[in-house]
Each structure stands twice: as structure tokens, then as C-alpha cells.
Design a protein around this motif. Structure first.
Motif, PDB file in Angstrom:
ATOM      1  N   THR A   1       0.868  -1.171   0.000  1.00 29.15           N
ATOM      2  CA  THR A   1       0.000   0.000   0.000  1.00 29.15           C
ATOM      3  C   THR A   1       0.903   1.219   0.000  1.00 29.15           C
ATOM      4  O   THR A   1       1.876   1.270   0.752  1.00 29.15           O
ATOM      5  CB  THR A   1      -0.891   0.017   1.268  1.00 29.15           C
ATOM      6  N   ILE A   2       0.590   2.195  -0.852  1.00 28.11           N
ATOM      7  CA  ILE A   2       1.387   3.419  -0.891  1.00 28.11           C
ATOM      8  C   ILE A   2       1.112   4.220   0.382  1.00 28.11           C
ATOM      9  O   ILE A   2      -0.042   4.533   0.686  1.00 28.11           O
ATOM     10  CB  ILE A   2       1.044   4.266  -2.131  1.00 28.11           C
TER      11      ILE A   2
ATOM     12  N   ARG B   1       5.037   9.655  -0.480  1.00 28.71           N
ATOM     13  CA  ARG B   1       6.021   9.758  -1.569  1.00 28.71           C
ATOM     14  C   ARG B   1       6.829  11.030  -1.397  1.00 28.71           C
ATOM     15  O   ARG B   1       6.391  11.961  -0.734  1.00 28.71           O
ATOM     16  CB  ARG B   1       5.302   9.769  -2.915  1.00 28.71           C
TER      17      ARG B   1
ATOM     18  N   VAL C   1       9.208   6.354  -2.897  1.00 34.38           N
ATOM     19  CA  VAL C   1       7.863   6.028  -2.444  1.00 34.38           C
ATOM     20  C   VAL C   1       7.978   5.206  -1.167  1.00 34.38           C
ATOM     21  O   VAL C   1       8.787   4.289  -1.097  1.00 34.38           O
ATOM     22  CB  VAL C   1       7.112   5.181  -3.504  1.00 34.38           C
TER      23      VAL C   1
ATOM     24  N   LEU D   1       6.398   2.470   1.009  1.00 35.93           N
ATOM     25  CA  LEU D   1       5.417   1.397   0.864  1.00 35.93           C
ATOM     26  C   LEU D   1       5.292   0.596   2.146  1.00 35.93           C
ATOM     27  O   LEU D   1       6.276   0.355   2.834  1.00 35.93           O
ATOM     28  CB  LEU D   1       5.844   0.437  -0.258  1.00 35.93           C
TER      29      LEU D   1
ATOM     30  N   ASP E   1      11.151   3.020   2.382  1.00 34.01           N
ATOM     31  CA  ASP E   1      11.240   3.860   1.197  1.00 34.01           C
ATOM     32  C   ASP E   1      11.912   3.110   0.066  1.00 34.01           C
ATOM     33  O   ASP E   1      12.912   2.429   0.270  1.00 34.01           O
ATOM     34  CB  ASP E   1      12.080   5.114   1.495  1.00 34.01           C
TER      35      ASP E   1
ATOM     36  N   ALA F   1       7.080   9.809  -9.083  1.00 37.50           N
ATOM     37  CA  ALA F   1       6.336   9.544  -7.849  1.00 37.50           C
ATOM     38  C   ALA F   1       5.018  10.305  -7.831  1.00 37.50           C
ATOM     39  O   ALA F   1       3.994   9.798  -7.371  1.00 37.50           O
ATOM     40  CB  ALA F   1       7.187   9.902  -6.633  1.00 37.50           C
TER      41      ALA F   1
ATOM     42  N   LEU G   1       1.948   8.546  -9.494  1.00 42.15           N
ATOM     43  CA  LEU G   1       1.431   7.272  -8.980  1.00 42.15           C
ATOM     44  C   LEU G   1       0.031   7.447  -8.402  1.00 42.15           C
ATOM     45  O   LEU G   1      -0.394   8.564  -8.124  1.00 42.15           O
ATOM     46  CB  LEU G   1       2.361   6.735  -7.887  1.00 42.15           C
TER      47      LEU G   1
ATOM     48  N   ASP H   1      -1.951   8.181  -2.255  1.00 41.99           N
ATOM     49  CA  ASP H   1      -1.505   7.510  -1.033  1.00 41.99           C
ATOM     50  C   ASP H   1      -2.693   6.711  -0.478  1.00 41.99           C
ATOM     51  O   ASP H   1      -3.830   7.173  -0.510  1.00 41.99           O
ATOM     52  CB  ASP H   1      -1.035   8.543   0.003  1.00 41.99           C
TER      53      ASP H   1
ATOM     54  N   VAL I   1       4.553   0.280 -10.934  1.00 39.79           N
ATOM     55  CA  VAL I   1       3.594   0.402  -9.828  1.00 39.79           C
ATOM     56  C   VAL I   1       2.183   0.429 -10.415  1.00 39.79           C
ATOM     57  O   VAL I   1       1.833   1.344 -11.159  1.00 39.79           O
ATOM     58  CB  VAL I   1       3.851   1.687  -9.022  1.00 39.79           C
TER      59      VAL I   1
END
Ligand SMILES: [Cu+2]
Length: 105
Positions: free
Chosen positions: A39-40, A43, A50, A52, A67, A75, A78, A81, A101
Motif C-alpha cells: 500500500t502506498i 512519496r 515512495v 510502501l 522507502d 512519484a 502514482l 496515497d 507500480v
């Protein structure tokens, strides 16, 4: 003091990730890739990294928050979040970066 704490946290994260790779030959620069579900969290567009929160990848990476350097994309472009994604992890002798991603289906 805060600086020392940050350095310690970074060192611990590095140890956690390199645990699985210590038994491999350090000589050749070998790149290993594998898919990872995550899961983000956040960033950093300036550094193009990013953060994660990833699930365990058996034999490769424990479940952790860390990171990753993002390559082949920005980034900022993407998914938002909090979005569950699947990424490709590139492990080059224990240093990591990610590509591809994609939102999880
Ligand atoms: Cu990790």
C-alpha cells in the motif's frame, strides 16, 4: 541526538532487508526481480522515492514499511496515497528500487 536516532532507524531497516541476501555471493552484481503487494504510504517527488507498507514476499522481504527509489515513472504520477498496489522490486545485491507500480485488481 535526533540525527543519531534517524541513522539508527535507517541502519535497522537496511539490516532487515539484507538479512535474506547475506548468504548469496557478494562478488557479482546480480539483479533479482519479483512482484510485491503493498500500500502506498507516502512519496517524495523531489527524491522520487515512495514509502510502501508491503506484505511479506517469502524468502525475499519481510512485511515492513520502507522507502523505495522509483524508476521509470514519477512519484507524483502514482496512484493516491493509501492505494493498494502491485510493484516490481529490483534487488541489486541488497539495494532496492521499484518499477511498474500498478493499482491492485
Ligand atoms: Cu524492506
Amino acid at each position: 541526538m535526533k540525527r543519531l536516532l534517524i541513522a539508527t532507524v535507517i541502519a535497522l531497516a537496511a539490516v532487515a532487508c539484507s538479512k535474506e541476501t547475506q548468504t548469496t555471493t557478494p562478488a557479482a552484481s546480480k539483479e533479482k526481480t519479483y512482484p510485491m503487494t503493498a500500500t502506498i504510504v507516502s512519496r517524495d517527488p523531489a527524491k522520487n522515492t515512495v514509502n510502501l507498507d508491503n506484505k511479506e514476499v517469502p524468502g525475499e522481504m519481510g512485511a515492513m514499511k520502507m522507502d523505495y527509489e522509483l524508476r521509470g515513472a514519477k512519484a507524483a504520477d502514482l496512484p493516491a496515497d493509501g492505494t493498494p498496489v502491485v510493484v516490481t522490486v529490483h534487488d541489486v545485491n541488497g539495494s532496492y528500487y521499484i518499477t511498474d507500480v500498478k493499482p491492485q485488481k
